[in-house]
Motif scaffolding. Structure first.
Motif, PDB file in Angstrom:
ATOM      1  N   ILE A   1       0.847  -1.200   0.000  1.00  0.00           N
ATOM      2  CA  ILE A   1       0.000   0.000   0.000  1.00  0.00           C
ATOM      3  C   ILE A   1       0.883   1.251   0.000  1.00  0.00           C
ATOM      4  CG2 ILE A   1      -1.591   1.376   1.403  1.00  0.00           C
ATOM      5  CD1 ILE A   1      -2.902  -1.229   2.284  1.00  0.00           C
ATOM      6  N   CYS A   2       1.925   1.238   0.836  1.00  0.00           N
ATOM      7  CA  CYS A   2       2.843   2.376   0.915  1.00  0.00           C
ATOM      8  C   CYS A   2       3.614   2.559  -0.390  1.00  0.00           C
ATOM      9  CB  CYS A   2       3.813   2.188   2.073  1.00  0.00           C
ATOM     10  SG  CYS A   2       3.026   2.186   3.707  1.00  0.00           S
ATOM     11  N   ALA A   3       4.003   1.448  -1.027  1.00  0.00           N
ATOM     12  CA  ALA A   3       4.743   1.537  -2.287  1.00  0.00           C
ATOM     13  C   ALA A   3       3.895   2.186  -3.380  1.00  0.00           C
ATOM     14  CB  ALA A   3       5.189   0.140  -2.717  1.00  0.00           C
ATOM     15  N   ILE A   4       2.648   1.761  -3.483  1.00  0.00           N
ATOM     16  CA  ILE A   4       1.755   2.332  -4.505  1.00  0.00           C
ATOM     17  C   ILE A   4       1.482   3.803  -4.203  1.00  0.00           C
ATOM     18  CG2 ILE A   4      -0.590   2.236  -5.437  1.00  0.00           C
ATOM     19  CD1 ILE A   4      -0.459  -0.834  -4.953  1.00  0.00           C
ATOM     20  N   THR A   5       1.269   4.128  -2.921  1.00  0.00           N
ATOM     21  CA  THR A   5       1.049   5.517  -2.519  1.00  0.00           C
ATOM     22  C   THR A   5       2.234   6.384  -2.909  1.00  0.00           C
ATOM     23  OG1 THR A   5      -0.304   4.810  -0.625  1.00  0.00           O
ATOM     24  CG2 THR A   5       0.581   7.048  -0.569  1.00  0.00           C
ATOM     25  N   ALA A   6       3.448   5.901  -2.634  1.00  0.00           N
ATOM     26  CA  ALA A   6       4.668   6.656  -2.947  1.00  0.00           C
ATOM     27  C   ALA A   6       4.799   6.907  -4.448  1.00  0.00           C
ATOM     28  CB  ALA A   6       5.891   5.903  -2.426  1.00  0.00           C
ATOM     29  N   LEU A   7       4.514   5.875  -5.246  1.00  0.00           N
ATOM     30  CA  LEU A   7       4.625   6.008  -6.699  1.00  0.00           C
ATOM     31  C   LEU A   7       3.624   7.039  -7.233  1.00  0.00           C
ATOM     32  CD1 LEU A   7       5.926   5.009  -9.317  1.00  0.00           C
ATOM     33  CD2 LEU A   7       4.173   3.229  -9.431  1.00  0.00           C
ATOM     34  N   VAL A   8       2.406   6.989  -6.737  1.00  0.00           N
ATOM     35  CA  VAL A   8       1.377   7.944  -7.174  1.00  0.00           C
ATOM     36  C   VAL A   8       1.789   9.375  -6.832  1.00  0.00           C
ATOM     37  CG1 VAL A   8      -0.993   8.729  -6.757  1.00  0.00           C
ATOM     38  CG2 VAL A   8      -0.522   6.288  -7.074  1.00  0.00           C
ATOM     39  N   ILE A   9       2.308   9.574  -5.630  1.00  0.00           N
ATOM     40  CA  ILE A   9       2.735  10.911  -5.208  1.00  0.00           C
ATOM     41  C   ILE A   9       3.873  11.423  -6.082  1.00  0.00           C
ATOM     42  CG2 ILE A   9       3.845  12.217  -3.347  1.00  0.00           C
ATOM     43  CD1 ILE A   9       2.312  10.427  -1.364  1.00  0.00           C
ATOM     44  N   SER A  10       4.876  10.593  -6.319  1.00  0.00           N
ATOM     45  CA  SER A  10       6.035  11.014  -7.107  1.00  0.00           C
ATOM     46  C   SER A  10       5.657  11.344  -8.546  1.00  0.00           C
ATOM     47  CB  SER A  10       7.111   9.920  -7.083  1.00  0.00           C
ATOM     48  OG  SER A  10       7.622   9.741  -5.780  1.00  0.00           O
ATOM     49  N   VAL A  11       4.840  10.490  -9.155  1.00  0.00           N
ATOM     50  CA  VAL A  11       4.391  10.755 -10.528  1.00  0.00           C
ATOM     51  C   VAL A  11       3.570  12.038 -10.580  1.00  0.00           C
ATOM     52  CG1 VAL A  11       2.924   9.914 -12.396  1.00  0.00           C
ATOM     53  CG2 VAL A  11       4.482   8.340 -11.232  1.00  0.00           C
ATOM     54  N   GLY A  12       2.702  12.233  -9.583  1.00  0.00           N
ATOM     55  CA  GLY A  12       1.880  13.447  -9.535  1.00  0.00           C
ATOM     56  C   GLY A  12       2.730  14.705  -9.449  1.00  0.00           C
ATOM     57  N   LEU A  13       3.782  14.675  -8.638  1.00  0.00           N
ATOM     58  CA  LEU A  13       4.660  15.836  -8.513  1.00  0.00           C
ATOM     59  C   LEU A  13       5.446  16.088  -9.795  1.00  0.00           C
ATOM     60  CD1 LEU A  13       5.998  15.312  -4.876  1.00  0.00           C
ATOM     61  CD2 LEU A  13       4.521  17.172  -5.671  1.00  0.00           C
ATOM     62  N   GLU A  14       5.861  15.009 -10.469  1.00  0.00           N
ATOM     63  CA  GLU A  14       6.584  15.165 -11.733  1.00  0.00           C
ATOM     64  C   GLU A  14       5.716  15.862 -12.775  1.00  0.00           C
ATOM     65  OE1 GLU A  14       9.265  15.139 -14.744  1.00  0.00           O
ATOM     66  OE2 GLU A  14       9.690  14.615 -12.656  1.00  0.00           O
ATOM     67  N   PHE A  15       4.482  15.420 -12.909  1.00  0.00           N
ATOM     68  CA  PHE A  15       3.592  16.016 -13.914  1.00  0.00           C
ATOM     69  C   PHE A  15       3.062  17.386 -13.491  1.00  0.00           C
ATOM     70  CE2 PHE A  15       3.417  11.618 -15.450  1.00  0.00           C
ATOM     71  CZ  PHE A  15       3.507  11.820 -16.822  1.00  0.00           C
ATOM     72  N   GLY A  16       3.080  17.657 -12.196  1.00  0.00           N
ATOM     73  CA  GLY A  16       2.536  18.930 -11.726  1.00  0.00           C
ATOM     74  C   GLY A  16       3.583  19.958 -11.347  1.00  0.00           C
TER      75      GLY A  16
ATOM     76  N   VAL B   1      11.964  24.456  -9.712  1.00  0.00           N
ATOM     77  CA  VAL B   1      11.422  23.362 -10.528  1.00  0.00           C
ATOM     78  C   VAL B   1      12.329  22.128 -10.574  1.00  0.00           C
ATOM     79  CG1 VAL B   1      10.795  22.661 -12.873  1.00  0.00           C
ATOM     80  CG2 VAL B   1       9.898  24.780 -11.937  1.00  0.00           C
ATOM     81  N   PRO B   2      13.617  22.234 -10.951  1.00  0.00           N
ATOM     82  CA  PRO B   2      14.450  21.023 -10.986  1.00  0.00           C
ATOM     83  C   PRO B   2      14.642  20.401  -9.604  1.00  0.00           C
ATOM     84  CG  PRO B   2      15.785  22.991 -11.371  1.00  0.00           C
ATOM     85  CD  PRO B   2      14.361  23.412 -11.432  1.00  0.00           C
ATOM     86  N   PHE B   3      14.649  21.233  -8.573  1.00  0.00           N
ATOM     87  CA  PHE B   3      14.767  20.721  -7.204  1.00  0.00           C
ATOM     88  C   PHE B   3      13.536  19.904  -6.838  1.00  0.00           C
ATOM     89  CE2 PHE B   3      14.543  21.650  -2.481  1.00  0.00           C
ATOM     90  CZ  PHE B   3      15.576  20.785  -2.134  1.00  0.00           C
ATOM     91  N   LEU B   4      12.349  20.396  -7.237  1.00  0.00           N
ATOM     92  CA  LEU B   4      11.100  19.673  -6.967  1.00  0.00           C
ATOM     93  C   LEU B   4      11.093  18.314  -7.664  1.00  0.00           C
ATOM     94  CD1 LEU B   4       8.199  19.456  -5.875  1.00  0.00           C
ATOM     95  CD2 LEU B   4       7.427  20.685  -7.913  1.00  0.00           C
ATOM     96  N   GLN B   5      11.606  18.258  -8.895  1.00  0.00           N
ATOM     97  CA  GLN B   5      11.612  16.995  -9.629  1.00  0.00           C
ATOM     98  C   GLN B   5      12.382  15.907  -8.881  1.00  0.00           C
ATOM     99  OE1 GLN B   5      12.774  19.014 -13.560  1.00  0.00           O
ATOM    100  NE2 GLN B   5      11.599  17.247 -14.273  1.00  0.00           N
ATOM    101  N   ILE B   6      13.585  16.248  -8.439  1.00  0.00           N
ATOM    102  CA  ILE B   6      14.409  15.248  -7.753  1.00  0.00           C
ATOM    103  C   ILE B   6      13.830  14.900  -6.386  1.00  0.00           C
ATOM    104  CG2 ILE B   6      16.718  14.732  -6.873  1.00  0.00           C
ATOM    105  CD1 ILE B   6      17.747  16.821  -8.942  1.00  0.00           C
ATOM    106  N   MET B   7      13.407  15.924  -5.647  1.00  0.00           N
ATOM    107  CA  MET B   7      12.829  15.682  -4.324  1.00  0.00           C
ATOM    108  C   MET B   7      11.546  14.864  -4.418  1.00  0.00           C
ATOM    109  SD  MET B   7      14.798  16.885  -1.971  1.00  0.00           S
ATOM    110  CE  MET B   7      13.721  17.022  -0.547  1.00  0.00           C
ATOM    111  N   GLY B   8      10.796  15.070  -5.505  1.00  0.00           N
ATOM    112  CA  GLY B   8       9.565  14.305  -5.701  1.00  0.00           C
ATOM    113  C   GLY B   8       9.837  12.818  -5.845  1.00  0.00           C
ATOM    114  N   TRP B   9      10.851  12.461  -6.622  1.00  0.00           N
ATOM    115  CA  TRP B   9      11.185  11.037  -6.796  1.00  0.00           C
ATOM    116  C   TRP B   9      11.809  10.450  -5.535  1.00  0.00           C
ATOM    117  CZ3 TRP B   9       8.722   8.533 -10.252  1.00  0.00           C
ATOM    118  CH2 TRP B   9       8.350   9.139 -11.452  1.00  0.00           C
TER     119      TRP B   9
END
Length: 445
Positions: A96-111, A129-137
């Motif tokens: 559950i945590c793995a799927i949650t993490a993936l959804v959050i990271s993908v959402g931040l990348e696209f947003g 912006v570039p800082f957010l991308q890395i921190m999001g993943w």
């Protein structure tokens, strides 16, 4: 409440909580290190880091809330001495945590481009912006680490994650030193370097704790039953979500209130945002102790709740609330005394150094209510009461705190100070609501 019982329960709660607290402080120290090392580059870089952390905070704390369900059901099963259920909940909770993490990271990348639409300084947004991308993943390895940590904490093996978290500090400093400033022939990446430092450190923390759980004799009995228990089960997932979703919303409402307030402060100016980030970082650091104490008390209450020991639940609850109250008073005094010294660790801009001490005085005021509301929420999670507390938190922050802060900041021209007064109002209401509910609910068990 018998004095001897109170002393015994207090000692046991702190014994369990201290490793959690040191682990939480280590995680917060990673942010402090990043903030201090980025602040040395300039106040606009510090403001960009503050903007990213504010935007990330809401989805990140939602993910952390989801991991809490692992420790709650693991501790409940552990209290009932059901090792197979412990292993089963751990496996289902991890995915559950793995799927949650993936959804959050993908959402931040696209947003990520939302940073250009929040009324911020354009130069600050471009840096962010570039800082957010890395921190999001980096959220993926962090939430996976947190899910494993909640498993070990639920078994009351709280030192395991603590040791790994503390060991990560010098590693993070070294990687930051290499990548932020371009030492040892590496490129000078500045803010982006801080992002990579966080990503690498979090990944190594997750991998290390995973290997410990798989190989250490302490956890052998839970790994040995993996063939029969490591299966996804709809009922188990529902049980985990029943705790995880409200816990996520509850923590998200609180974290979201601080995040939105940070974005609002950013519309006032970069100086105000940098000052706000310094004060909030200091307050967040002290809050980690409250959070660790709340988690320790929650695990102990959950164990007692498994056997419906109402007297023990009340004793643990009252003694922990008293501990939180005393801790909050100490923090308030320290903030007030050192308000002019603390900002110098983060930045040397004269305007920032003039404004940050004022905000630290407001942070000192809410230390007591911040500590007690975190503890009240943790105690309620221990007795599986999460829905009504979520509503109470929503009212405290979003109906009372944020509107009050906004009106004071802009209608009464108090600026960032108005936002912080709103923090005080919201936290105080949350503390009163949650502590009152726990004391009433505990009497019915």
């Amino acid at each position: 409440m018998d004095r001897q019982d109170a002393y015994s329960e207090t000692r046991q709660t702190w014994a369990l909580s201290l490793p959690i607290i040191f682990g939480e402080l280590s995680q917060m120290a990673l942010h402090l290190i990043d903030t201090a090392m980025v602040g040395a580059l300039g106040y606009k870089q510090l403001a960009a880091a503050a903007l990213v952390l504010a935007v990330m905070n809401i989805p990140f704390v939602l993910g952390i809330g989801m991991t809490i369900s692992v420790s709650q059901l693991v501790s409940l099963s552990h209290g009932r001495k059901d090792g197979q259920k412990v292993s089963h909940y751990f496996y289902n909770g991890f995915w559950i945590c793995a799927i949650t993490a993936l959804v959050i990271s993908v959402g931040l990348e696209f947003g990520k481009n939302i940073l250009f639409h929040l009324g911020q300084d354009p130069e600050v947004a471009a840096m962010a912006v570039p800082f957010l991308q890395i921190m999001g993943w980096s959220i993926i390895p962090m939430l996976l680490f947190m899910s494993l940590k909640q498993f070990t904490d639920g078994l009351e093996k709280t030192r395991t994650a603590m040791i790994i978290s503390i060991a990560a500090l010098p590693l993070n400093i070294f990687i930051n030193w290499l990548l932020i400033y371009g030492n040892w022939g590496l490129p000078r990446l500045e803010l982006v370097g801080a992002g990579w430092g966080t990503f690498i450190t979090r990944s190594l923390m997750f991998l290390t704790l995973g290997l410990v759980i798989l190989k250490h004799p302490l956890f052998k009995r839970y790994i040995a039953v993996r063939r029969s228990q490591w299966k996804l089960n709809k009922q188990s997932i529902r049980e985990l979500l029943h705790i995880g979703v409200p816990s996520s919303l509850q923590i998200g409402l609180e974290g979201g209130a601080f995040a939105i307030s940070g974005i609002i402060v950013g519309t006032i100016g970069a100086t105000e945002q940098a000052s706000h980030q310094i004060a909030l970082t200091c307050a967040s650091f002290t809050f980690m102790v409250s959070m660790g104490l709340a988690q320790g008390a929650s695990i102990r209450v959950s164990n007692a709740y498994g056997t419906l020991n109402g007297k023990k639940i009340i004793t643990i609850g009252k003694t922990t609330l008293i501990s939180a109250l005393l801790y909050g008073v100490v923090c308030a005094i320290l903030f007030a005394v050192f308000r002019n010294i603390l900002p110098t660790f983060f930045n040397d801009n004269a305007q920032v150094l003039a404004m940050a001490p004022v905000l630290l005085l407001f942070a000192a005021v809410f230390q007591i209510s911040d500590a007690t509301q975190a503890t009240g929420a943790g105690l309620l999670r221990g007795i599986k009461d999460v829905r009504i507390p979520t509503i109470l938190v929503a009212v405290a922050y979003w109906v009372i705190g944020i509107p009050a802060g906004y009106v004071l900041a802009f209608h009464y021209q108090l600026g960032a100070a108005g936002i912080w007064i709103g923090f005080i109002v919201g936290l105080t209401c949350s503390s009163v609501f949650l502590c009152w509910r726990f004391l009433n609910m505990a009497k019915k068990i």
